[in-house]
Design an enzyme around this catalytic site. Structure first.
Site, PDB file in Angstrom:
ATOM      1  N   ASP A  20       0.812  -1.223   0.000  1.00 26.43           N
ATOM      2  CA  ASP A  20       0.000   0.000   0.000  1.00 26.43           C
ATOM      3  C   ASP A  20       0.845   1.272   0.000  1.00 26.43           C
ATOM      4  O   ASP A  20       0.433   2.311   0.541  1.00 26.43           O
ATOM      5  CB  ASP A  20      -0.960   0.015   1.205  1.00 26.43           C
ATOM      6  CG  ASP A  20      -1.836  -1.218   1.237  1.00 26.43           C
ATOM      7  OD1 ASP A  20      -2.235  -1.672   0.142  1.00 26.43           O
ATOM      8  OD2 ASP A  20      -2.114  -1.718   2.338  1.00 26.43           O
ATOM      9  N   LYS A  44       1.850   2.057  -5.113  1.00 26.27           N
ATOM     10  CA  LYS A  44       2.391   1.495  -6.363  1.00 26.27           C
ATOM     11  C   LYS A  44       1.478   1.816  -7.548  1.00 26.27           C
ATOM     12  O   LYS A  44       1.951   2.191  -8.621  1.00 26.27           O
ATOM     13  CB  LYS A  44       2.522  -0.037  -6.248  1.00 26.27           C
ATOM     14  CG  LYS A  44       3.544  -0.474  -5.213  1.00 26.27           C
ATOM     15  CD  LYS A  44       3.505  -1.972  -5.000  1.00 26.27           C
ATOM     16  CE  LYS A  44       2.230  -2.470  -4.371  1.00 26.27           C
ATOM     17  NZ  LYS A  44       1.985  -2.010  -2.986  1.00 26.27           N
ATOM     18  N   GLY A  74      -4.543  -4.284  -3.802  1.00 23.61           N
ATOM     19  CA  GLY A  74      -5.551  -3.255  -4.076  1.00 23.61           C
ATOM     20  C   GLY A  74      -4.823  -1.975  -4.421  1.00 23.61           C
ATOM     21  O   GLY A  74      -4.151  -1.396  -3.571  1.00 23.61           O
ATOM     22  N   HIS A  75      -4.879  -1.572  -5.674  1.00 22.76           N
ATOM     23  CA  HIS A  75      -4.108  -0.422  -6.147  1.00 22.76           C
ATOM     24  C   HIS A  75      -5.058   0.712  -6.528  1.00 22.76           C
ATOM     25  O   HIS A  75      -5.914   0.543  -7.390  1.00 22.76           O
ATOM     26  CB  HIS A  75      -3.239  -0.827  -7.344  1.00 22.76           C
ATOM     27  CG  HIS A  75      -2.204  -1.854  -6.994  1.00 22.76           C
ATOM     28  ND1 HIS A  75      -1.362  -2.427  -7.910  1.00 22.76           N
ATOM     29  CD2 HIS A  75      -1.873  -2.415  -5.796  1.00 22.76           C
ATOM     30  CE1 HIS A  75      -0.569  -3.288  -7.289  1.00 22.76           C
ATOM     31  NE2 HIS A  75      -0.867  -3.302  -6.013  1.00 22.76           N
ATOM     32  N   GLN A 114       1.852  -5.869  -3.462  1.00 17.83           N
ATOM     33  CA  GLN A 114       2.313  -6.009  -2.079  1.00 17.83           C
ATOM     34  C   GLN A 114       3.615  -5.229  -1.837  1.00 17.83           C
ATOM     35  O   GLN A 114       3.955  -4.351  -2.613  1.00 17.83           O
ATOM     36  CB  GLN A 114       2.510  -7.477  -1.692  1.00 17.83           C
ATOM     37  CG  GLN A 114       1.217  -8.178  -1.441  1.00 17.83           C
ATOM     38  CD  GLN A 114       0.960  -9.250  -2.434  1.00 17.83           C
ATOM     39  OE1 GLN A 114       1.876  -9.922  -2.902  1.00 17.83           O
ATOM     40  NE2 GLN A 114      -0.285  -9.423  -2.776  1.00 17.83           N
ATOM     41  N   THR A 116       3.348 -12.749   2.635  1.00 14.62           N
ATOM     42  CA  THR A 116       2.408 -13.297   1.671  1.00 14.62           C
ATOM     43  C   THR A 116       3.050 -14.550   1.064  1.00 14.62           C
ATOM     44  O   THR A 116       4.183 -14.904   1.411  1.00 14.62           O
ATOM     45  CB  THR A 116       2.037 -12.228   0.621  1.00 14.62           C
ATOM     46  OG1 THR A 116       0.929 -12.678  -0.140  1.00 14.62           O
ATOM     47  CG2 THR A 116       3.201 -11.893  -0.293  1.00 14.62           C
ATOM     48  N   ASP A 142       2.746  14.672   1.555  1.00 20.70           N
ATOM     49  CA  ASP A 142       1.766  15.667   2.026  1.00 20.70           C
ATOM     50  C   ASP A 142       1.071  15.244   3.321  1.00 20.70           C
ATOM     51  O   ASP A 142       0.599  16.089   4.072  1.00 20.70           O
ATOM     52  CB  ASP A 142       0.694  15.890   0.937  1.00 20.70           C
ATOM     53  CG  ASP A 142       0.027  14.581   0.523  1.00 20.70           C
ATOM     54  OD1 ASP A 142       0.751  13.691   0.043  1.00 20.70           O
ATOM     55  OD2 ASP A 142      -1.199  14.450   0.700  1.00 20.70           O
TER      56      ASP A 142
HETATM   57  P1  GDP Z   1      -0.799   0.368  -3.523  1.00 23.24           P
HETATM   58  O1  GDP Z   1      -1.428  -0.906  -3.077  1.00 23.24           O
HETATM   59  O2  GDP Z   1       0.666   0.400  -3.277  1.00 23.24           O
HETATM   60  O3  GDP Z   1      -1.138   0.729  -4.939  1.00 23.24           O
HETATM   61  O4  GDP Z   1      -1.426   1.518  -2.592  1.00 23.24           O
HETATM   62  P2  GDP Z   1      -2.971   1.678  -2.185  1.00 23.24           P
HETATM   63  O5  GDP Z   1      -3.716   2.181  -3.332  1.00 23.24           O
HETATM   64  O6  GDP Z   1      -3.472   0.469  -1.494  1.00 23.24           O
HETATM   65  O7  GDP Z   1      -2.842   2.784  -1.057  1.00 23.24           O
HETATM   66  C1  GDP Z   1      -2.206   4.015  -1.307  1.00 23.24           C
HETATM   67  C2  GDP Z   1      -3.207   5.131  -1.002  1.00 23.24           C
HETATM   68  O8  GDP Z   1      -2.508   6.366  -0.975  1.00 23.24           O
HETATM   69  C3  GDP Z   1      -4.285   5.301  -2.063  1.00 23.24           C
HETATM   70  O9  GDP Z   1      -5.459   5.738  -1.445  1.00 23.24           O
HETATM   71  C4  GDP Z   1      -3.711   6.403  -2.979  1.00 23.24           C
HETATM   72  O10 GDP Z   1      -4.721   7.119  -3.668  1.00 23.24           O
HETATM   73  C5  GDP Z   1      -3.036   7.252  -1.962  1.00 23.24           C
HETATM   74  N1  GDP Z   1      -1.878   8.030  -2.409  1.00 23.24           N
HETATM   75  C6  GDP Z   1      -0.859   7.649  -3.237  1.00 23.24           C
HETATM   76  N2  GDP Z   1       0.088   8.614  -3.281  1.00 23.24           N
HETATM   77  C7  GDP Z   1      -0.346   9.612  -2.482  1.00 23.24           C
HETATM   78  C8  GDP Z   1       0.208  10.849  -2.064  1.00 23.24           C
HETATM   79  O11 GDP Z   1       1.317  11.238  -2.449  1.00 23.24           O
HETATM   80  N3  GDP Z   1      -0.528  11.594  -1.192  1.00 23.24           N
HETATM   81  C9  GDP Z   1      -1.731  11.202  -0.718  1.00 23.24           C
HETATM   82  N4  GDP Z   1      -2.366  11.997   0.125  1.00 23.24           N
HETATM   83  N5  GDP Z   1      -2.279  10.021  -1.073  1.00 23.24           N
HETATM   84  C10 GDP Z   1      -1.583   9.239  -1.921  1.00 23.24           C
HETATM   85  P1  IMO Z   2      -0.973  -4.137  -2.285  1.00 27.45           P
HETATM   86  O1  IMO Z   2      -0.549  -4.630  -3.618  1.00 27.45           O
HETATM   87  C1  IMO Z   2      -0.927  -4.693   2.041  1.00 27.45           C
HETATM   88  C2  IMO Z   2      -0.770  -8.782   3.541  1.00 27.45           C
HETATM   89  C3  IMO Z   2      -1.994  -9.233   4.346  1.00 27.45           C
HETATM   90  C4  IMO Z   2      -1.334 -10.180   5.331  1.00 27.45           C
HETATM   91  C5  IMO Z   2      -0.249 -10.853   4.461  1.00 27.45           C
HETATM   92  C6  IMO Z   2      -0.662 -12.215   3.892  1.00 27.45           C
HETATM   93  O2  IMO Z   2      -2.264  -3.427  -2.280  1.00 27.45           O
HETATM   94  O3  IMO Z   2       0.132  -3.382  -1.613  1.00 27.45           O
HETATM   95  P2  IMO Z   2      -2.305 -12.848   1.889  1.00 27.45           P
HETATM   96  O4  IMO Z   2      -3.767 -12.571   1.668  1.00 27.45           O
HETATM   97  O5  IMO Z   2      -1.407 -12.278   0.843  1.00 27.45           O
HETATM   98  O6  IMO Z   2      -1.999 -14.291   2.148  1.00 27.45           O
HETATM   99  O7  IMO Z   2      -1.956 -12.099   3.275  1.00 27.45           O
HETATM  100  O8  IMO Z   2       0.019  -9.955   3.383  1.00 27.45           O
HETATM  101  N1  IMO Z   2      -1.053  -8.260   2.179  1.00 27.45           N
HETATM  102  C7  IMO Z   2      -1.055  -6.960   1.878  1.00 27.45           C
HETATM  103  N2  IMO Z   2      -0.887  -5.875   2.656  1.00 27.45           N
HETATM  104  N3  IMO Z   2      -1.103  -4.529   0.704  1.00 27.45           N
HETATM  105  C8  IMO Z   2      -1.220  -5.599  -0.096  1.00 27.45           C
HETATM  106  O9  IMO Z   2      -1.252  -5.500  -1.438  1.00 27.45           O
HETATM  107  C9  IMO Z   2      -1.244  -6.892   0.481  1.00 27.45           C
HETATM  108  N4  IMO Z   2      -1.396  -8.148  -0.010  1.00 27.45           N
HETATM  109  C10 IMO Z   2      -1.263  -8.969   1.046  1.00 27.45           C
HETATM  110  O10 IMO Z   2      -2.618  -8.146   4.989  1.00 27.45           O
HETATM  111  O11 IMO Z   2      -0.665  -9.460   6.316  1.00 27.45           O
HETATM  112 MG    MG Z   3      -2.936  -1.555  -1.768  1.00 18.02          MG
END
Ligand code: GDP
Ligand code: IMO
Ligand code: MG
Length: 434
Positions: free
Chosen positions: A13, A16, A40-41, A223, A238, A339
């Protein structure tokens, strides 16, 4: 032209999806190479906000080929739902290609994920419950079902029967659960196969042809590296290889390590983690609540994109980050959510750990030790000004510049991209990646 891998540097998270969306502007092909819909991206652009779980982030551009590599575990129902959701928002999904070698998440994988977690009790990993772990177990056990198997009954039926002959024993005898019916599974998954058939193609050929033609290719990690099966905080990891090591990115789309030129690590300006496991810099105070709830009113707080769980929050851990830089062979870092620190008076970075009075500068392998270490912090003054509109490094507040420079020093990698908001344009490009 280079093939660039984008990996998460921490526990997932990191942003990416947002960084892939930014870099994809110049790419021809965007490929997911690992994991499944545990990812979840989030992408925010002028078309709105999108939460992608399997489809690569490049899909929001009209001219990119987006591929789901052989290294991905695909839940057909989830993928088809995601395709339908994108189409209903007017996104063209005809440029999506799914590897026929990708593993399929089957109903018993989701059931086993749930039962395994229940059986772990207070030692539960806190998985996303999407069946991804058991699917990779089957892959390694050579019991997996692949996308190619969904296309013909004569391929699918014997493999499902063989898999269920084993898993039904485990589900009933070990866990006291209900057995699954092979015929019903086959019927449902052949239907999914029919709907997925138009998307199935040769992923390796697409990636290598683009590369050899001189087009940019982006490999989108899922991840975070600290959840890596090999390098992460085992056993709280994972079941795949999110890192860029040749066993991860290249393998997941069918190319060799020499085809990859650059690896970009995405790091938050602090740390988060969902699920259980050691987290040395975790905070439980008002700062954690403030960072978690930043942007919450717009649905943008630190809550899981896939499961909605509140994310655990901590200061940036430079020991873990440096480790991640090293084993990923990172050439550059994209630092996100700067930010979110805008209103924090004093910012801390963990520079080492204290282990029973001894200073430790590397990530211990032993879980019990990692759970015991105390972070040693360096404090930096916050900037307490809004950075969301800044587009040049030199226009950042002096304290923010100092924070970034210190991060670079500690983690031994240049910060080439800084993200100051979730939208595509809210970025500072210090050094172009492409
Ligand atoms: P990912 O799994 O690595 O793609 O990240 P996620 O989407 O799960 O979580 C990242 C969160 O941060 C999302 O809600 C993005 O919209 C948000 N985000 C990404 N870059 C920035 C940033 O520079 N500032 C803020 N405020 N939010 C960001
Ligand atoms: P993105 O791509 C954050 C974590 C789960 C748990 C561990 C194992 O959005 O960054 P799993 O279901 O993979 O067997 O769970 O890995 N996990 C993540 N945490 N972002 C993810 O994906 C994750 N995918 C798995 O919360 O701790
Ligand atoms: Mg994510």
């Amino acid at each position: 032209m280079p093939i660039v891998v984008v990996v998460g540097g921490q526990w997932g998270d990191e942003g990416k999806g947002r960084i892939v969306d930014l870099l994809a502007r110049k790419a021809r092909v965007v490929a997911r190479y690992s994991a499944g819909n545990n990812a979840g991206h989030t992408i925010v652009n002028d078309q709105g906000e999108f939460k992608l779980h399997v489809v690569p982030a490049g899909i929001l551009y009209p001219d990119k080929t987006c591929v789901i590599g052989n290294g991905v575990a695909v839940d057909p129902e989830v993928l088809l739902g995601e395709i339908d959701g994108l189409q209903s928002k007017g996104v063209d999904t005809s440029r999506l290609v799914l590897s026929d070698r990708a593993q399929v998440i089957m109903p018993w994988h989701c059931e086993l994920d749930r039962l395994d977690e229940l059986a772990r009790g207070d030692k539960a990993i806190g998985t996303t419950g999407k069946g991804v772990g058991p699917c990779f177990v089957d892959k390694v056990a050579r019991r997996g079902i692949r996308v190619a198997d969904l296309l013909r009954a004569e391929d699918l039926q014997p493999r499902v029967e063989a898999a269920l002959a084993y898993h039904n024993k485990v589900i009933t005898a070990v866990y006291g659960g209900e057995p699954l019916d092979a015929d019903r599974c086959c019927a449902a998954y052949l239907e999914f196969g029919k709907r997925l058939a138009p998307f199935v193609g040769d992923v390796q050929d697409i990636v290598l042809t683009a590369h050899r033609r001189g087009d940019y290719v982006l490999l989108e990690g899922a991840q975070g590296s600290l959840l890596d099966l090999d390098h992460g905080t085992y056993p709280y990891v994972t079941s795949s290889v999110p890192s860029s090591s040749s066993s991860g990115a290249g393998l997941g789309v069918g190319i060799g390590p020499t085809d990859i030129q650059r690896v970009v690590g995405v790091f938050k300006s602090y740390c988060t983690r969902v699920g259980n496991g050691p987290f040395p810099t975790e905070l439980f105070d008002d700062t954690a609540t403030m960072l978690r709830d930043h942007g919450k009113e717009d649905g943008r707080g630190e809550y899981g994109t896939t499961t909605g769980r509140p994310r655990r929050i901590g200061w940036l851990d430079a020991v873990a980050a440096r480790y991640s830089v090293r084993f990923n062979g990172l050439s550059a870092v994209a630092l996100t959510r700067l930010d979110v620190l805008d209103n924090v008076p004093t910012i801390k970075i963990c520079t080492a750990y204290d282990l029973d009075g001894e200073t430790v500068e590397t990530l211990p392998a032993r879980q019990s030790v990692l759970e015991r270490v105390k972070p040693i912090y360096e404090e930096l003054p916050g900037w307490q000004t809004q950075t969301t509109e800044v587009r040049n490094f030199d226009d950042l507040p002096r304290q923010a510049q100092a924070f970034i420079r210190r991060v670079e020093q500690l983690i031994e990698c240049p910060v080439d991209v800084i993200s100051v908001g979730p939208s595509r344009e809210q970025a500072i490009i210090v050094n172009p990646i492409f």
